[in-house]
Design an enzyme around this catalytic site. Structure first.
Site, PDB file in Angstrom:
ATOM      1  N   HIS A 102      12.796  71.876  52.605  1.00 56.01           N
ATOM      2  CA  HIS A 102      14.243  72.046  52.445  1.00 56.01           C
ATOM      3  C   HIS A 102      14.839  71.174  51.343  1.00 56.01           C
ATOM      4  CE1 HIS A 102      15.233  73.942  56.648  1.00 56.01           C
ATOM      5  NE2 HIS A 102      14.218  74.522  56.051  1.00 56.01           N
ATOM      6  N   HIS A 142      17.971  76.637  49.666  1.00 57.82           N
ATOM      7  CA  HIS A 142      17.686  75.203  49.557  1.00 57.82           C
ATOM      8  C   HIS A 142      17.711  74.748  48.094  1.00 57.82           C
ATOM      9  CE1 HIS A 142      16.903  75.318  53.774  1.00 57.82           C
ATOM     10  NE2 HIS A 142      15.971  76.253  53.601  1.00 57.82           N
ATOM     11  N   CYS A 152       7.279  49.943  52.235  1.00 58.07           N
ATOM     12  CA  CYS A 152       7.746  48.565  52.407  1.00 58.07           C
ATOM     13  C   CYS A 152       7.704  48.284  53.899  1.00 58.07           C
ATOM     14  CB  CYS A 152       9.118  48.336  51.784  1.00 58.07           C
ATOM     15  SG  CYS A 152      10.483  49.276  52.499  1.00 58.07           S
ATOM     16  N   ASP A 168       5.831  47.010  48.372  1.00 57.56           N
ATOM     17  CA  ASP A 168       6.061  45.566  48.284  1.00 57.56           C
ATOM     18  C   ASP A 168       5.058  44.892  49.222  1.00 57.56           C
ATOM     19  OD1 ASP A 168       7.086  45.865  50.843  1.00 57.56           O
ATOM     20  OD2 ASP A 168       9.038  44.982  50.409  1.00 57.56           O
ATOM     21  N   THR A 189      10.004  48.560  56.219  1.00 59.90           N
ATOM     22  CA  THR A 189      10.672  49.616  56.993  1.00 59.90           C
ATOM     23  C   THR A 189      10.659  50.979  56.314  1.00 59.90           C
ATOM     24  OG1 THR A 189      12.756  49.118  55.898  1.00 59.90           O
ATOM     25  CG2 THR A 189      12.300  47.945  57.969  1.00 59.90           C
TER      26      THR A 189
HETATM   27  C1  RB5 Z   1      10.464  42.546  53.135  1.00 62.81           C
HETATM   28  O1  RB5 Z   1      10.515  41.495  54.037  1.00 62.81           O
HETATM   29  C2  RB5 Z   1      11.257  43.718  53.671  1.00 62.81           C
HETATM   30  O2  RB5 Z   1      12.615  43.431  53.661  1.00 62.81           O
HETATM   31  C3  RB5 Z   1      10.989  44.968  52.861  1.00 62.81           C
HETATM   32  O3  RB5 Z   1       9.622  45.253  52.915  1.00 62.81           O
HETATM   33  C4  RB5 Z   1      11.668  46.213  53.330  1.00 62.81           C
HETATM   34  O4  RB5 Z   1      11.473  46.440  54.689  1.00 62.81           O
HETATM   35  C5  RB5 Z   1      13.057  46.402  52.915  1.00 62.81           C
HETATM   36  O5  RB5 Z   1      13.670  47.453  53.174  1.00 62.81           O
END
Ligand code: RB5
Length: 150
Positions: A98, A133, A65, A8, A67
Site C-alpha cells: 500500500h 495506492h 536502532c 546505530d 526501537t
Molecule cells: C540509542 O540508545 C537509542 O536511542 C537508539 O538506538 C534508538 O532507539 C532511537 O530511536
C-alpha cells in the site's frame, strides 16, 4: 535485489543477524555501518542509506536502532524515502503493497531475530499494488515538494 543496511549501536546485533539471514538466502546487501558497539548518533548512520536508496542506487534499505523509531523519523526526512517501522509481518506486507515503502526499520530492543527474519522476508517479497495506492503515494511526494525535504 540490492539492499543497503545500517544501524546505530542500539541496533548493531539485529543488523548482524539480518546480514547473516541475507547471506543464507543469497540476497546482496551493502553494510553502511556502524561496525562497533561504540555509541553513535542514529541520524548520522541513516543518511548514507537514505540518500543511496532515494537515488535508486539500491532497491530497498534496512535500518535498525534500539526501537526502530529514531532511524524511521530521520530517514523519512529525505525526499523520496518512505521508511516504515515494522514489528509485525502484516505491517511489513502492507508497507510494500500500500505504501511502496522503500526502507524498513526495526528495533533490536523490541523484537527478536526470528521475528525480524520473518518480517524482512515478507517485506522483501511483497510488491507495490499500484492503482489507488499510487495516487496516495504521489500525494505524499507532493507534500514533500511543497513543505519539507529536498
Ligand atoms: C540509542 O540508545 C537509542 O536511542 C537508539 O538506538 C534508538 O532507539 C532511537 O530511536
Amino acid at each position: 535485489m540490492q539492499l543497503a543496511i545500517a544501524s546505530d549501536h542500539g541496533g548493531l546485533q539485529l543488523k548482524t543477524e539480518i546480514i547473516d539471514y541475507l547471506k543464507e538466502v543469497a540476497i546482496d546487501c551493502q553494510d553502511f555501518g556502524t561496525y562497533s558497539g561504540e555509541s553513535v548518533d542514529y541520524p548520522d548512520i541513516v543518511m548514507p542509506v537514505a540518500e543511496a536508496v532515494a537515488k535508486k542506487e539500491f532497491d530497498l534499505g534496512i535500518l535498525c536502532c534500539g526501537t526502530g523509531i529514531g532511524v524511521s523519523i530521520a530517514a523519512n526526512k529525505v525526499s523520496g524515502i518512505r521508511a516504515a517501522l515494522c514489528h509485525d509481518s502484516f505491517s511489513a506486507r502492507m508497507a510494500r503493497e500500500h505504501n511502496n515503502a522503500n526502507i524498513i526499520t526495526m528495533g533490536e530492543r523490541v523484537i527478536g531475530a526470528g521475528l525480524a527474519r520473518d518480517i524482512l522476508a515478507t517485506f522483501l517479497h511483497a510488491q507495490f499494488s499500484g492503482g489507488r495506492h499510487a495516487r496516495r503515494v504521489d500525494k505524499i511526494h507532493n507534500i514533500e515538494k511543497k513543505y519539507c525535504c529536498r
